[in-house]
Design a protein around this motif. Sequence first.
Motif, PDB file in Angstrom:
ATOM      1  N   PRO A   1      20.421  15.926 -18.688  1.00 39.10           N
ATOM      2  CA  PRO A   1      20.953  14.612 -19.085  1.00 39.10           C
ATOM      3  C   PRO A   1      22.223  14.211 -18.339  1.00 39.10           C
ATOM      4  CG  PRO A   1      21.447  16.259 -20.767  1.00 39.10           C
ATOM      5  CD  PRO A   1      20.516  16.916 -19.783  1.00 39.10           C
ATOM      6  N   ALA A   2      22.842  15.141 -17.609  1.00 33.92           N
ATOM      7  CA  ALA A   2      24.068  14.812 -16.877  1.00 33.92           C
ATOM      8  C   ALA A   2      23.797  13.979 -15.628  1.00 33.92           C
ATOM      9  CB  ALA A   2      24.804  16.094 -16.486  1.00 33.92           C
ATOM     10  N   HIS A   3      22.530  13.939 -15.167  1.00 37.52           N
ATOM     11  CA  HIS A   3      22.208  13.250 -13.909  1.00 37.52           C
ATOM     12  C   HIS A   3      22.025  11.754 -14.140  1.00 37.52           C
ATOM     13  CE1 HIS A   3      20.199  17.320 -12.698  1.00 37.52           C
ATOM     14  NE2 HIS A   3      21.500  17.427 -12.932  1.00 37.52           N
ATOM     15  N   GLU A   4      22.968  11.177 -14.798  1.00 36.26           N
ATOM     16  CA  GLU A   4      22.858   9.776 -15.206  1.00 36.26           C
ATOM     17  C   GLU A   4      23.720   8.917 -14.282  1.00 36.26           C
ATOM     18  OE1 GLU A   4      23.480   7.270 -19.331  1.00 36.26           O
ATOM     19  OE2 GLU A   4      24.844   8.888 -18.823  1.00 36.26           O
ATOM     20  N   GLN A   5      23.266   8.734 -13.061  1.00 34.71           N
ATOM     21  CA  GLN A   5      24.056   7.953 -12.114  1.00 34.71           C
ATOM     22  C   GLN A   5      23.934   6.470 -12.435  1.00 34.71           C
ATOM     23  OE1 GLN A   5      23.650   9.142  -8.062  1.00 34.71           O
ATOM     24  NE2 GLN A   5      24.647   7.321  -7.244  1.00 34.71           N
ATOM     25  N   TRP A   6      25.082   5.838 -12.647  1.00 35.15           N
ATOM     26  CA  TRP A   6      25.105   4.415 -12.982  1.00 35.15           C
ATOM     27  C   TRP A   6      25.101   3.610 -11.689  1.00 35.15           C
ATOM     28  CZ3 TRP A   6      28.956   3.579 -17.647  1.00 35.15           C
ATOM     29  CH2 TRP A   6      28.484   4.322 -18.749  1.00 35.15           C
ATOM     30  N   SER A   7      24.032   2.850 -11.490  1.00 35.13           N
ATOM     31  CA  SER A   7      23.905   2.047 -10.280  1.00 35.13           C
ATOM     32  C   SER A   7      23.763   0.574 -10.655  1.00 35.13           C
ATOM     33  CB  SER A   7      22.696   2.504  -9.464  1.00 35.13           C
ATOM     34  OG  SER A   7      21.513   2.448 -10.253  1.00 35.13           O
ATOM     35  N   ASP A   8      23.674  -0.286  -9.639  1.00 34.66           N
ATOM     36  CA  ASP A   8      23.585  -1.738  -9.851  1.00 34.66           C
ATOM     37  C   ASP A   8      24.695  -2.223 -10.785  1.00 34.66           C
ATOM     38  OD1 ASP A   8      21.268  -1.860  -8.258  1.00 34.66           O
ATOM     39  OD2 ASP A   8      20.023  -1.302  -9.975  1.00 34.66           O
ATOM     40  N   ILE A   9      25.885  -1.714 -10.548  1.00 35.79           N
ATOM     41  CA  ILE A   9      27.034  -2.072 -11.388  1.00 35.79           C
ATOM     42  C   ILE A   9      27.508  -3.486 -11.052  1.00 35.79           C
ATOM     43  CG2 ILE A   9      29.464  -1.531 -11.857  1.00 35.79           C
ATOM     44  CD1 ILE A   9      28.674   1.437 -11.525  1.00 35.79           C
ATOM     45  N   VAL A  10      27.684  -4.296 -12.079  1.00 35.54           N
ATOM     46  CA  VAL A  10      28.138  -5.672 -11.924  1.00 35.54           C
ATOM     47  C   VAL A  10      29.664  -5.679 -11.917  1.00 35.54           C
ATOM     48  CG1 VAL A  10      28.119  -8.003 -12.894  1.00 35.54           C
ATOM     49  CG2 VAL A  10      26.099  -6.539 -13.127  1.00 35.54           C
ATOM     50  N   LYS A  11      30.260  -6.146 -10.829  1.00 39.72           N
ATOM     51  CA  LYS A  11      31.720  -6.248 -10.776  1.00 39.72           C
ATOM     52  C   LYS A  11      32.146  -7.553 -11.437  1.00 39.72           C
ATOM     53  CE  LYS A  11      32.621  -3.318  -6.793  1.00 39.72           C
ATOM     54  NZ  LYS A  11      33.415  -3.143  -5.561  1.00 39.72           N
ATOM     55  N   ALA A  12      33.083  -7.439 -12.367  1.00 39.80           N
ATOM     56  CA  ALA A  12      33.539  -8.611 -13.120  1.00 39.80           C
ATOM     57  C   ALA A  12      35.035  -8.803 -12.897  1.00 39.80           C
ATOM     58  CB  ALA A  12      33.227  -8.432 -14.606  1.00 39.80           C
ATOM     59  N   PRO A  13      35.430  -9.605 -11.884  1.00 37.52           N
ATOM     60  CA  PRO A  13      36.856  -9.828 -11.605  1.00 37.52           C
ATOM     61  C   PRO A  13      37.607 -10.488 -12.752  1.00 37.52           C
ATOM     62  CG  PRO A  13      35.467 -10.568  -9.783  1.00 37.52           C
ATOM     63  CD  PRO A  13      34.557 -10.297 -10.930  1.00 37.52           C
ATOM     64  N   GLY A  14      36.875 -11.106 -13.686  1.00 40.28           N
ATOM     65  CA  GLY A  14      37.533 -11.778 -14.800  1.00 40.28           C
ATOM     66  C   GLY A  14      37.659 -10.939 -16.049  1.00 40.28           C
ATOM     67  N   LEU A  15      37.280  -9.671 -15.970  1.00 37.32           N
ATOM     68  CA  LEU A  15      37.328  -8.816 -17.154  1.00 37.32           C
ATOM     69  C   LEU A  15      38.337  -7.683 -16.977  1.00 37.32           C
ATOM     70  CD1 LEU A  15      33.592  -8.446 -18.253  1.00 37.32           C
ATOM     71  CD2 LEU A  15      35.348  -9.943 -19.194  1.00 37.32           C
TER      72      LEU A  15
END
Length: 398
Positions: free
Chosen positions: A261-275
């Motif tokens: 379960p550790a192999h949970e690479q988070w991809s397609d991350i949305v960058k939010a400059p306003g957050l």
Amino acid sequence: MQEKERYEWGEGVYTLLSWFKMEKVKNARILVAGAGALGNEVIKNLALFGVGHIFVVDFDRIEISNLTRSILFREEDAYSHAFKSEVAARRAMEINPQIKVTPLVGNLYSDVGLGLYRSADVIIGCLDSRIARYQLNRLSMRAGRTWIDGSIENLTGVVRVYSPGISCYECGLSREEFNHIMLRTGCADVVRMQSSAGRVATTPISASIIGAIQVQEAMKIIHLDDGSDPFKTLQGKIFRYEGLTNSVNIYRHASWKNTCPAHEQWSDIVKAPGLSATMTVREVLSRLKALLGSRHVEINMRNNRFIDKIISDNPEKEFSVRIPESDLDRFISQNPELRRLSYKTLFHKCFFENIDDSFPYGDFTLRQVGIPLYDVIQVSTDTAMAYVELSADAAIFN
């Protein structure tokens, strides 16, 4: 008064090395988790190499016992109970005024945002417990970053390099080790006061050797390009130094189980400059709906749940808490009644694992509920799961 001669760190020294690329090192970002004996050696060597930006994470304070093997600490630091990360950062910049070292006083799992891990070229672990390594491994895998683990005891030292797709710390744990970590991290709804790790007998020589190997590996990883580089790394291997017998061995250790379960690479991350984590829950939820085009959004608090209240077993009594789970042990230890009860009873936790419009504390900031600056939050929508970076905080770590 004579003006100081201007110079560029390492010019005419490291530039003589055929493989050394000055610009790569100057622009490198390395996160060091732990500022004890190993961390001191690692930070010192990174400063001497001229690594452009070093981040030092540690929540602990300096004690007299640290002085025997920590080159960056002084007696006055121990007497003033100064934070390790802050002193180490200051002394490293005294060694090399041309670099930047940012101290982060806190827990590597709950107080450091995943965005910072993702921004690092490599992560170096100088930790003294399985739990901390387990947590750092999970974060590094999510961020898709290589991390270099070092450990020392007596005259022995070990270096392991963990990289996504090659090797994983959690995959190499025995069942007994894994069960121990699960017990220490606590059940889902019961408070178990965490005992501090005991001191490990070691020497400054072990710390110096292992810290040097860790930094050497980090420099290799920074320079990796297309595989034509003149060196090999310890990725998927174990380096073991045994001072008692003056022996050094390297073993293959490519432990990678597809079901881990550790192999949970988070991809397609949305960058939010306003957050930002400084914004209120209510405002962030509103902006997430607009950003993700969904009428319903829910923030998953998987790293650090928000504790609303705790209930003691004997006597049965309810206590309002309203803090992140990571702050609960400290909260209990600082409250005389709760501290007294903790010796004879269990506390059951009432917590929020997910936050949506029904969350009753919408005026709390994300930081107040347990989400650190520059984090990547996991968000459920009506139709999918999204990962959103609090990109407005990035400038703080430049």
